[in-house]
Design an enzyme around this catalytic site. Structure first.
Site, short mmCIF file in Angstrom:
data_model
loop_
_atom_site.label_atom_id
_atom_site.label_comp_id
_atom_site.label_asym_id
_atom_site.label_seq_id
_atom_site.Cartn_x
_atom_site.Cartn_y
_atom_site.Cartn_z
N ASP A 156 -16.73 -14.11 10.84
CA ASP A 156 -15.77 -14.19 9.75
C ASP A 156 -15.19 -13.03 9.18
O ASP A 156 -14.20 -12.82 8.53
CB ASP A 156 -16.27 -15.07 8.49
CG ASP A 156 -17.16 -14.40 7.91
OD1 ASP A 156 -18.08 -13.37 8.17
OD2 ASP A 156 -17.82 -15.06 6.82
N SER A 157 -15.73 -11.78 9.65
CA SER A 157 -15.39 -10.55 9.66
C SER A 157 -13.81 -10.50 10.14
O SER A 157 -12.95 -9.36 9.93
CB SER A 157 -16.21 -9.29 10.20
OG SER A 157 -16.53 -9.72 11.52
N GLU A 162 -29.01 -8.21 7.03
CA GLU A 162 -27.80 -7.16 6.97
C GLU A 162 -28.07 -6.26 5.70
O GLU A 162 -28.31 -7.02 4.58
CB GLU A 162 -26.91 -7.86 6.61
CG GLU A 162 -25.44 -6.98 6.44
CD GLU A 162 -23.86 -7.53 6.49
OE1 GLU A 162 -24.00 -8.73 6.85
OE2 GLU A 162 -23.09 -6.72 6.18
N GLU A 222 -24.83 -17.95 6.54
CA GLU A 222 -25.32 -16.96 5.55
C GLU A 222 -26.11 -17.90 4.66
O GLU A 222 -25.87 -18.90 4.03
CB GLU A 222 -24.19 -16.27 4.85
CG GLU A 222 -23.50 -15.43 5.90
CD GLU A 222 -22.37 -14.56 4.99
OE1 GLU A 222 -22.25 -14.64 3.78
OE2 GLU A 222 -21.60 -13.88 5.58
N ASP A 240 -19.03 -18.12 13.62
CA ASP A 240 -19.54 -17.83 12.35
C ASP A 240 -18.88 -18.78 11.48
O ASP A 240 -17.88 -19.00 11.22
CB ASP A 240 -19.17 -16.40 12.38
CG ASP A 240 -20.00 -15.86 10.87
OD1 ASP A 240 -21.01 -16.19 10.51
OD2 ASP A 240 -19.70 -14.68 10.38
N LYS A 260 -23.58 -19.24 13.32
CA LYS A 260 -24.36 -18.44 12.31
C LYS A 260 -24.01 -18.75 11.08
O LYS A 260 -22.69 -19.34 10.86
CB LYS A 260 -24.20 -17.02 12.49
CG LYS A 260 -24.88 -16.08 11.52
CD LYS A 260 -24.63 -14.80 11.80
CE LYS A 260 -23.24 -14.11 11.29
NZ LYS A 260 -22.98 -14.31 9.91
O1 KIV Z 1 -18.96 -11.75 10.40
C1 KIV Z 1 -19.42 -10.66 10.90
O2 KIV Z 1 -19.16 -9.77 11.54
C2 KIV Z 1 -20.95 -10.65 10.68
C3 KIV Z 1 -21.67 -9.83 11.15
C4 KIV Z 1 -21.64 -8.43 10.36
C5 KIV Z 1 -23.26 -9.91 11.32
O3 KIV Z 1 -21.47 -11.67 10.02
#
Ligand code: KIV
Length: 277
Positions: free
Chosen positions: A45-46, A183, A116, A84, A114
């Site tokens: 999600d970055s 992280e 959080e 994500d 993934k």
């Molecule tokens: O969204 C992302 O890039 C992440 C990484 C920093 C692990 O969650």
């Protein structure tokens, strides 16, 4: 090297070899990351910050994440692709979490998701895994909860906080997560968690002793200019190279040096004469 990796391959790598993970959000980047032999590609999600220009990761939604995941999976032959789960795609209910996780596999072509959080999202993690979808956990600095954490801060700095991280990691592993991202936590705590946790830990700002490491692609190649966290190592400054090439293009066009014959098409002389006459 070219055989597609599987989730069991990732789990059994623990203690055997170090794992690598990078983000990718589009076809050409995913091609490069896969070709380089990186084990896992996270459609993170970055993307909200490093590609779409938002100030944080909260604003990206499921449809955008699926769009980027599709582009990535079209390119990838070997790496495990992990979608994500964006903010509010899993927090509200177990049912919503399962449906959205399923979209990453069914529509995006990813192999895993993934999400959080620790104990507070355990029901969602169990629900998704129960639906047959592999889950990677994410503990420590969880950017989707940055407001609650008081900003982008290192986590687990007191014995109590570190103990909670360890308990969460063990609970995630027990629930069936195939790996856990750690992280921005002290290296010593990541080492303890890695020793005690039966599944691979993937560190980002968590020291050398994790089972693997992840970085955001744009940080690694110098394509994100807004800020660079302490844990980032920039291996190349590609934006300088790109800017140089763009300036040369502009100059050559303005000077009449591009395009040359080499980059142009031509018509048969007789046909040309017919048009001219
Ligand atoms: O969204 C992302 O890039 C992440 C990484 C920093 C692990 O969650």
């Amino acid at each position: 090297m070219n055989k597609p990796l599987t989730i069991p391959d990732i789990i059994t790598s623990k203690g055997d070899r170090k794992l690598t993970m990078l983000t990718a959000y589009d076809y050409p980047t995913a091609l490069l990351v896969d070709k380089a032999g990186i084990d896992m590609i996270l459609v993170g999600d970055s993307v909200a910050m490093v590609v779409l220009g938002h100030k944080d990761t909260l604003s990206v939604g499921m449809d955008e994440m699926i769009h980027h995941t599709k582009a990535v999976t079209r390119a990838v032959k070997r790496s495990i692709v992990i979608g994500d789960m964006p903010f509010m795609s899993y927090q509200a209910s177990v049912e919503q979490a399962i449906i959205n996780a399923g979209r990453f596999l069914k529509q995006g072509g990813a192999q895993a998701v993934k999400l959080e959080g620790g104990a507070q999202v355990l029901p969602q993690i169990k629900g998704i895994i129960g639906a047959g979808i592999p889950v990677q956990g994410h503990l420590g600095l969880t950017p989707q909860s940055a407001a609650q954490l008081g900003g982008f801060k290192v986590q687990g700095k007191t014995a109590d906080a570190a103990k909670r991280l360890l308990d969460d990691a063990l609970a995630l592993a027990d629930a069936g997560c195939f790996s856990i991202v750690l992280e921005a936590i002290p290296a010593e705590i990541a080492e303890i968690i890695t020793e005690k946790c039966p599944v691979p830990t993937i560190g980002i700002g968590a020291g050398i002793n994790c089972d693997g490491q992840v970085l955001v692609f744009h940080d690694l190649v110098g394509l994100f200019d807004r800020f660079t966290p302490k844990f980032v190592k920039q291996y190349i400054n590609i934006s300088k190279e790109i800017e140089g090439a763009l300036r040369t293009f502009k100059q050559e066009v303005e000077d009449g040096k591009f395009p040359t014959k080499e980059h142009s098409f031509s018509i048969n002389k007789d046909e040309l004469q017919k048009i001219k006459s």
